[in-house]
Structure formats: structure tokens, C-alpha cells
Write a protein that holds these residues in place. Structure first.
Motif, mmCIF file in Angstrom:
data_model
loop_
_atom_site.group_PDB
_atom_site.id
_atom_site.type_symbol
_atom_site.label_atom_id
_atom_site.label_comp_id
_atom_site.label_asym_id
_atom_site.label_seq_id
_atom_site.Cartn_x
_atom_site.Cartn_y
_atom_site.Cartn_z
ATOM 1 N N LYS A 376 0.808 -1.217 0.000
ATOM 2 C CA LYS A 376 0.000 0.000 0.000
ATOM 3 C C LYS A 376 0.845 1.272 0.000
ATOM 4 N N GLY A 377 2.153 1.119 0.273
ATOM 5 C CA GLY A 377 3.038 2.270 0.265
ATOM 6 C C GLY A 377 2.690 3.303 1.310
ATOM 7 N N GLU A 378 2.245 2.841 2.470
ATOM 8 C CA GLU A 378 1.797 3.774 3.508
ATOM 9 C C GLU A 378 2.916 4.684 3.990
ATOM 10 N N HIS A 379 4.148 4.170 4.012
ATOM 11 C CA HIS A 379 5.264 4.980 4.489
ATOM 12 C C HIS A 379 5.703 6.027 3.469
ATOM 13 N N LEU A 380 5.186 5.908 2.238
ATOM 14 C CA LEU A 380 5.552 6.847 1.179
ATOM 15 C C LEU A 380 4.452 7.859 0.875
ATOM 16 N N ARG A 381 3.327 7.688 1.518
ATOM 17 C CA ARG A 381 2.208 8.606 1.283
ATOM 18 C C ARG A 381 2.448 9.899 2.055
ATOM 19 N N GLN A 382 2.395 11.018 1.365
ATOM 20 C CA GLN A 382 2.652 12.306 1.989
ATOM 21 C C GLN A 382 1.404 12.835 2.682
ATOM 22 N N LYS A 383 1.613 13.766 3.588
ATOM 23 C CA LYS A 383 0.522 14.326 4.376
ATOM 24 C C LYS A 383 -0.508 14.979 3.461
ATOM 25 N N GLY A 384 -1.767 14.648 3.689
ATOM 26 C CA GLY A 384 -2.849 15.239 2.908
ATOM 27 C C GLY A 384 -3.252 14.438 1.692
ATOM 28 N N GLU A 385 -2.446 13.442 1.292
ATOM 29 C CA GLU A 385 -2.793 12.640 0.120
ATOM 30 C C GLU A 385 -3.848 11.601 0.492
ATOM 31 N N ASP A 386 -4.837 11.449 -0.373
ATOM 32 C CA ASP A 386 -5.947 10.537 -0.077
ATOM 33 C C ASP A 386 -5.584 9.107 -0.473
ATOM 34 N N ASN A 387 -6.532 8.203 -0.253
ATOM 35 C CA ASN A 387 -6.328 6.783 -0.540
ATOM 36 C C ASN A 387 -6.954 6.353 -1.855
ATOM 37 N N GLU A 388 -7.254 7.293 -2.733
ATOM 38 C CA GLU A 388 -7.905 6.968 -3.995
ATOM 39 C C GLU A 388 -6.931 6.275 -4.945
ATOM 40 N N ALA A 389 -7.499 5.499 -5.882
ATOM 41 C CA ALA A 389 -6.673 4.757 -6.835
ATOM 42 C C ALA A 389 -5.826 5.689 -7.691
ATOM 43 N N ALA A 390 -6.385 6.829 -8.098
ATOM 44 C CA ALA A 390 -5.641 7.762 -8.942
ATOM 45 C C ALA A 390 -4.394 8.268 -8.223
ATOM 46 N N THR A 391 -4.519 8.568 -6.931
ATOM 47 C CA THR A 391 -3.369 9.038 -6.149
ATOM 48 C C THR A 391 -2.340 7.931 -5.985
ATOM 49 N N TYR A 392 -2.804 6.710 -5.788
ATOM 50 C CA TYR A 392 -1.884 5.578 -5.631
ATOM 51 C C TYR A 392 -1.047 5.374 -6.896
ATOM 52 N N PHE A 393 -1.703 5.352 -8.060
ATOM 53 C CA PHE A 393 -0.990 5.075 -9.301
ATOM 54 C C PHE A 393 -0.189 6.285 -9.793
ATOM 55 N N ALA A 394 -0.651 7.491 -9.493
ATOM 56 C CA ALA A 394 0.042 8.687 -9.975
ATOM 57 C C ALA A 394 1.196 9.098 -9.083
ATOM 58 N N ARG A 395 1.111 8.810 -7.780
ATOM 59 C CA ARG A 395 2.123 9.314 -6.855
ATOM 60 C C ARG A 395 2.788 8.220 -6.013
ATOM 61 N N VAL A 396 1.984 7.376 -5.371
ATOM 62 C CA VAL A 396 2.547 6.412 -4.423
ATOM 63 C C VAL A 396 3.317 5.304 -5.131
ATOM 64 N N LEU A 397 2.715 4.688 -6.145
ATOM 65 C CA LEU A 397 3.376 3.579 -6.827
ATOM 66 C C LEU A 397 4.701 3.990 -7.481
ATOM 67 N N PRO A 398 4.793 5.138 -8.154
ATOM 68 C CA PRO A 398 6.110 5.553 -8.673
ATOM 69 C C PRO A 398 7.162 5.704 -7.574
ATOM 70 N N ARG A 399 6.768 6.157 -6.386
ATOM 71 C CA ARG A 399 7.718 6.248 -5.276
ATOM 72 C C ARG A 399 8.146 4.860 -4.809
ATOM 73 N N MET A 400 7.192 3.903 -4.814
ATOM 74 C CA MET A 400 7.518 2.538 -4.434
ATOM 75 C C MET A 400 8.527 1.932 -5.411
ATOM 76 N N ILE A 401 8.323 2.175 -6.699
ATOM 77 C CA ILE A 401 9.235 1.637 -7.715
ATOM 78 C C ILE A 401 10.620 2.256 -7.562
ATOM 79 N N ALA A 402 10.655 3.577 -7.339
ATOM 80 C CA ALA A 402 11.948 4.252 -7.156
ATOM 81 C C ALA A 402 12.669 3.719 -5.929
ATOM 82 N N GLU A 403 11.930 3.453 -4.855
ATOM 83 C CA GLU A 403 12.536 2.926 -3.630
ATOM 84 C C GLU A 403 13.090 1.520 -3.850
ATOM 85 N N GLU A 404 12.343 0.692 -4.602
ATOM 86 C CA GLU A 404 12.799 -0.664 -4.877
ATOM 87 C C GLU A 404 14.079 -0.661 -5.712
#
Length: 517
Positions: A376-404
Motif C-alpha cells: 500500500k506504500g503507507e510509508h511513502l504517502r505524503q501528508k494530505g494525500e488521499d487513498n484513492e486509486a488515482a493518487t496511488y498510481f500517480a504518486r505512491v506507486l512511482p515512489r515505491m518503484i523508485a525505492e525498490e
């Protein structure tokens, strides 16, 4: 009606009416058809024509009558000029109010002919949704739904990230990634603690090459997700559920669920309004039509005959519980682009199949052993960002890939990513994490099910969280599936499970048993 028509607005309405006439959604006269097909051009009325002369004479007579009436009024009236001015002012206001109430002769107020399913060919090959209603009407209905669905947001907050402006580049980026991933076959379906490829491809098969037994042995028993082609080739839904057919077809006046309020009550809206919202909205994460009770409404019952259960997933053991008692398990879904579902696991350990009729869906899957906070990338979610799918794929998932990619030992997450095309069916085994983003306006149908292969997991989860339903299920299995009944008892014995009901539960059980009798 008075007042000049904006040329741009007039041009837009003419284009809309022309497209509707070509679709057969609006009944036009032969003269109107000739005009919009280009055979006949609108000619200005000649100054010396008979009608213009008659109109001129009528206007002159009217002016004479009006002037004589004014003279008589001045002679016999005792009211002041100020009073007369006030009366005329009120008349002007009334006239303007009548103009606002009277419908304008624009396409949005014309009668739209519904398209019966036997004439679905009228929309075959067409993908555009006609603009049938005014923007103010759609905004009024959908804004009310949005405020109920996400009460913490204002209407302006629905577009705070401006994903509409950047979505094309996001879609292109993921399409390129999936294209590169698809060239490499999956290394393994088993998640090991060691190095994993950053993204793995998901295997695609043809239904004609896999009999039921082979599919069960290769994918369902070992719990491997897969994309199947050819299961929906002959479904009526492939023709009846196109976007223009849904917007102007039999179901257009049926209300479907597009969300829930804070009390868990369903928010419903007519399909014809949602379809126009879908193509016009600029929300970051648009409302998602995801209805699990579409078959219970009068207008939606016919949809069950538009598709059939894929041959691999017909042995659903939850059918013994009964339609009223079993959890929601089938959904009709229409998702605007940028909508979707965040990463999750389906309830009670059930498996699922999802068949896409229209559009494209981006999928990401993680092995059941992957930690929840990590996927879920909870540790990469910034303050104020929601849990919607668009936010996950646009912001959280790219951060997860960069971290990996920065890990010294290499990526260990082992995600699977692919794009689902129309006509494809995705099989998601129970326990697999998965999230979806609609890359295009999409129409799909999905169901959760229980088979012999995932029965042990589902049984353990059901007896814990749905005790009464599990007890009834056990009784039905004893009558209809004796071998599964014995297996359930063996699982209870292995886990030292005992049926314990509280006093409140016993009362409910007694009440339900008396009503059943």
C-alpha cells in the motif's frame, strides 16, 4: 424567442444534433435530415417575398393600433408617468421570466429515442457518448452525489491535484512500462525473500487451449493469476454495453449505485446522467459506478442475460447459502478514466474474475505474502494525500518503484503489472493483492466465487466473521457436498475450533430458525 444566439453555442448544438441524427438517437424530419446531411442549405428570407411583405404590413398595423391605444390612455388616464413606467418595467420582468421557463429549441431538450436491445446495431462501432443534457443539469445532480460520497471534500477539492491535466502523460508512461514488461515472461509465481524483477508480466492464455481440468491444475489449484482471452467472445454485452448503447438504451433511466454516504446508504443516479458526467468531468478521482445489486432492480434484471458465467468459474459453493444470505458477489462497473480501486484483497478469501467489455484497465498485483504496509506504500504517502486509486498510481506507486530500484540487494517486492483489453477476463486467486486504474472509460462485470480449490481458506474466514451464515452453509454442504462437509469438520478439528454463540447471537439464531420454518 428574442435575444441573439451565441454562434459558438449554436455551432456546438448543431454538431451534437447532427451526430445524434447519424446515431439514430433523435427523430428528425426529412427536411432536417437533408439540412444536416448537407443536401440543403438554410437560405435567408428574401426582402420582397410574400411572407416578408405580409409581416411588414402586420407590423405597420400593430404599430398604428399601439399608437392609437397610447393616445387614448393618455387622455383618459389619471396615473402619472412614473406609474406607467413602473407597470412597463414589471411587464418586462414577467416577459424575461417566461423566456427562462420556456425550453429552448436546442438538442438537449429534444426527445431522445431509446434504443431497444434488438436494434443495438444502430450504435455498433460507435464509441462517443452523445451530449444530451445541459451542463447545469448534470452538475446539479452529480455535485450533490459527490458531496454525499466524500463529505470531507468541497467541490473544488475534487480537482485539487489536477490529474486531468497530467493523465495523458501518466497513461503513456504506464503503457510503455507494461510494453517492456510484457517482453519478459514471469520468473516465478512464488515470492521468495531474495531478488525479484521490478515488474513481472502476467501470463495470457486462450480459453480454447485450456479445458476446465487443465485450467484448474495450472492456475486455480496453485493459486496463480492469469489473463484469459475468448471467454466473452459471444456475450451479448459485447454489443449491448457499448458507451453509446448504455447512454441511449433500455437501461438509461435505471438508477445505479455510484457510492455511499457516511451512514453506509447507497448513492444512486440514473445511468444517462452518469454517462454524460463520465465524459465531461475533470475530477482527480471521478465517481465510480460499481453496483452489486443491479440485478435486484426492475430496470437492471435484464442485464443478467447479457453475459454468462465463464466456464471455469461456474461451481460457486456460496450458492448453497442463498442469494439473500450470501455476501455481495457480483458487480456491474462503469469507470471513467482516472477512476479505479486501491490495492486490496477480496473479502473472505474468495477468488474473482473480471471481464472487460469496453476500455482499458491498468492492473497491479502483489503476492499474498507481501506485507500490507509495503504494497500500500503507507510509508511513502505524503501528508494530505488521499487513498484513492488515482493518487496511488500517480504518486505512491512511482515512489515505491523508485525505492525498490535503490535497494542494494535489488527489488524484492515482485509486483505484476499489465493492461487489460476489451474481451479479456482476469482471474485473481484469493489472497492476492490487486489494484486497478481505468486508463480509458471502461465497462466491466466481475464476480467473486468459492470453489473446491479455495474452500479451506474461505471456510476458515467465514466461520470466524460470518458465524450464522457459516453454520447454514455447513448444513447445506452436508446435504449437497458431503466430501466438503467432512473437510470442513476436519479443518475445525485441526484448528480446535468450537462454535460459540453469545446470548445475543443465540436470540438471532432462534429468531432466524423460527422464521425459516
Amino acid at each position: 424567442m428574442g435575444g441573439e444566439v451565441d454562434p459558438v453555442e449554436k455551432s456546438r448544438k448543431l454538431r451534437t444534433l447532427r451526430s445524434l441524427s447519424q446515431m439514430g438517437s433523435v427523430d428528425l424530419t426529412p427536411a432536417q435530415l437533408d439540412f444536416f446531411s448537407g443536401k440543403q442549405e438554410e437560405k435567408p428570407r428574401e426582402a420582397g417575398s410574400k411572407k416578408s411583405k405580409e409581416k411588414k404590413k402586420y407590423d405597420e398595423d400593430s404599430d398604428d393600433k399601439a399608437s392609437s391605444k397610447k393616445k387614448k390612455h393618455r387622455k383618459g388616464s389619471s396615473s402619472s408617468d412614473e406609474d406607467r413606467h413602473r407597470k412597463h418595467k414589471h411587464k418586462d420582468k414577467d416577459r424575461e421570466a417566461r423566456k427562462k421557463r420556456e425550453p429552448s429549441p436546442s438538442p438537449v431538450n429534444m426527445h431522445v429515442r431509446k434504443i431497444p436491445w434488438e436494434n443495438y446495431s444502430e450504435t455498433e462501432g460507435k464509441t462517443e457518448v452523445p451530449h444530451l443534457y445541459s451542463d447545469s443539469r448534470i452538475n446539479r445532480k452529480m455535485d450533490s452525489s459527490k458531496l454525499k460520497h466524500r463529505t470531507s471534500l468541497t467541490l473544488g477539492d475534487w480537482q485539487r491535484y489536477k490529474f486531468f491535466d497530467t493523465f495523458e502523460s501518466l497513461r503513456t508512461s504506464y503503457t510503455t512500462t507494461v510494453t517492456n514488461v510484457s517482453k519478459v515472461r514471469p520468473v516465478s509465481y512464488i515470492r521468495s525473500p531474495g531478488r525479484q524483477p521490478m515488474c513481472q508480466w502476467l501470463e495470457h492464455i486462450r480459453a480454447k487451449d485450456y479445458p476446465i481440468e487443465r485450467f484448474a491444475n495450472d492456475f486455480e489449484k496453485p493459486s496463480y493469476p492469469v489473463v484469459v482471452e475468448g471467454l466473452a467472445d459471444h456475450w451479448p454485452a459485447r454489443r449491448k454495453w457499448t458507451l453509446p448503447a448504455l447512454a441511449a438504451g433500455t437501461y438509461r433511466d435505471t438508477k445505479f449505485k455510484i457510492g455511499e454516504d457516511d451512514d453506509g446508504n447507497s448513492i444512486k443516479v440514473k445511468l444517462k446522467y452518469f454517462m454524460q458526467y463520465m465524459v465531461d468531468n475533470k475530477d482527480d478521482s471521478p465517481l465510480y459506478l460499481f453496483d452489486g445489486a443491479f440485478d435486484e432492480r426492475t430496470g437492471g434484471k435484464g442485464m443478467l442475460s447479457d453475459y454468462e458465467l465463464p466456464l471455469y468459474f461456474r461451481a460457486d459453493l456460496f450458492r448453497y447459502v442463498g442469494e439473500k444470505r450470501r455476501p455481495p458477489y457480483r458487480w456491474f462497473a462503469i469507470g471513467p478514466e482516472r477512476s479505479g480501486s486501491s490495492v486490496h484483497i477480496d473479502p473472505l478469501g474468495t477468488s474473482a474474475w473480471n471481464t472487460l467489455i469496453v476500455g482499458k484497465k491498468l492492473w497491479v498485483l502483489f503476492h499474498p505474502d507481501a506485507p500490507k504496509p509495503l504494497v500500500k506504500g503507507e510509508h511513502l504517502r505524503q501528508k494530505g494525500e488521499d487513498n484513492e486509486a488515482a493518487t496511488y498510481f500517480a504518486r505512491v506507486l512511482p515512489r515505491m518503484i523508485a525505492e525498490e530500484e535503490k535497494k542494494v540487494e535489488g527489488p524484492t517486492l515482485g509486483m505484476r503489472m499489465f493492461i487489460q483489453e476489451p474481451g479479456q477476463t482476469v482471474f485473481v486467486p484469493g489472497g492476492w493483492w490487486h489494484g486497478v486504474l481505468n486508463l480509458e472509460h471502461s465497462v466491466a462485470v466481475t464476480q467473486n466465487f468459492v470453489s473446491e480449490h479455495n474452500f479451506p481458506v474461505v471456510w476458515r474466514k467465514t466461520r470466524k466473521s460470518r458465524k450464522h451464515m457459516a453454520r447454514r452453509w455447513l448444513n447445506e454442504l452436508e446435504r449437497n457436498e458431503p466430501h466438503l462437509f467432512k473437510q470442513a469438520l476436519e479443518l475445525d478439528k485441526q484448528d480446535n475450533f468450537e462454535w460459540v454463540f453469545s446470548d445475543k447471537d443465540k436470540k438471532k439464531k432462534t429468531k432466524s430458525s423460527s422464521s425459516d420454518s
